[in-house]
Motif scaffolding. Sequence first.
Motif, mmCIF file in Angstrom:
data_model
loop_
_atom_site.group_PDB
_atom_site.id
_atom_site.type_symbol
_atom_site.label_atom_id
_atom_site.label_comp_id
_atom_site.label_asym_id
_atom_site.label_seq_id
_atom_site.Cartn_x
_atom_site.Cartn_y
_atom_site.Cartn_z
ATOM 1 N N GLU A 1 0.937 4.009 -3.002
ATOM 2 C CA GLU A 1 0.736 5.613 -2.567
ATOM 3 C C GLU A 1 1.892 6.538 -3.283
ATOM 4 O O GLU A 1 1.881 7.356 -3.733
ATOM 5 N N ARG A 2 3.089 5.952 -2.985
ATOM 6 C CA ARG A 2 4.369 6.718 -3.387
ATOM 7 C C ARG A 2 4.431 6.815 -4.884
ATOM 8 O O ARG A 2 4.766 7.804 -5.327
ATOM 9 N N ASP B 1 0.865 -1.276 -0.029
ATOM 10 C CA ASP B 1 0.101 -0.007 0.234
ATOM 11 C C ASP B 1 0.839 1.108 0.129
ATOM 12 O O ASP B 1 0.535 2.392 -0.733
ATOM 13 N N TRP B 2 1.890 1.140 0.671
ATOM 14 C CA TRP B 2 2.810 2.319 0.886
ATOM 15 C C TRP B 2 3.609 2.522 -0.644
ATOM 16 O O TRP B 2 3.446 3.534 -0.985
ATOM 17 N N GLU C 1 1.744 8.937 -6.122
ATOM 18 C CA GLU C 1 2.163 10.502 -5.894
ATOM 19 C C GLU C 1 3.135 11.314 -6.556
ATOM 20 O O GLU C 1 3.147 12.325 -6.947
#
Length: 290
Positions: A9-10, A5-6, A13
């Motif tokens: 997201e990155r 998930d991280w 982004e």
Amino acid sequence: MIEQDWLSERFAEHQDRLHAVAYRMLGSPGEAEDAVQEAWLRVSRADTSQVENPGGWLTTIVARVCLNMLEARRARREDAAGALPPEPATPQPSIHPNGQAGPEDEALLADSVGVALMVVLDTLTPAERLAFVLHDVFAVSFAEIGPIIDRSPAAARQLASRARRRVQGTAEASDAAQSAKRDIVEAFLAAARGGDFTALVELLDPEAVAIEIRGAEAVAAFFAGRAQAARLALVDGVPAAVWSHRGRPKAVITFTIHDEKITCIAIDTDPDRLRDLDIVYLSASDKERR
């Protein structure tokens, strides 16, 4: 799952920047999309425990993917034995499928990323192109660029500097490309390829010299039907012709012109001298296409 998930997201982004990097590097919306997708596949399998700067890390991965794609593109050209490098493709006006230009497109095209720059970038080596684009366009440090291209930071700086000189000369090259000399050289190449003896004689001074051949008719007879693979180019900013083999310049044909007539034709095949020349290939004009 938390790590994935991280990562997602990155990646989301920084995705706009990654697309911009890939587009600047490759000059093709489709290839840029492929590069970003390949980067995601690599990212999704990577160990992120030591990642402290996600943006820089992701940019590095995309840059490496683009470098591989540029080297593969160059290899394909060199594998086409005896073939000339293809005319650089005009970059598409938008990176969006629907063709509507968005803010990102305008930013990409705003600071000198037009057809002229893409043509120049296409003549650079993959390492030169990467060093220039990452440093001058995206402000990536040479300390970060060096490992991507397996060079020291100092060597990466030199590559970017060399590329920068080529890019800065684009405006002058554009002016020279429109000069009368280009028109004459272009007409000569077209007549030579077509075996048009009469047109060749008309372009030559009566006392024209080529290699050890003297006289317009003798020079015209020598070139008629030849120069099939020679390509119009700017050599150190001056219109000339270049013959390449496997993507590498093997002969440069230069022309001395006086009173709109060709007085001298010289052919240089010395590898050392050719290596130091600044060569920018030009597209054929409408006049030659007709």
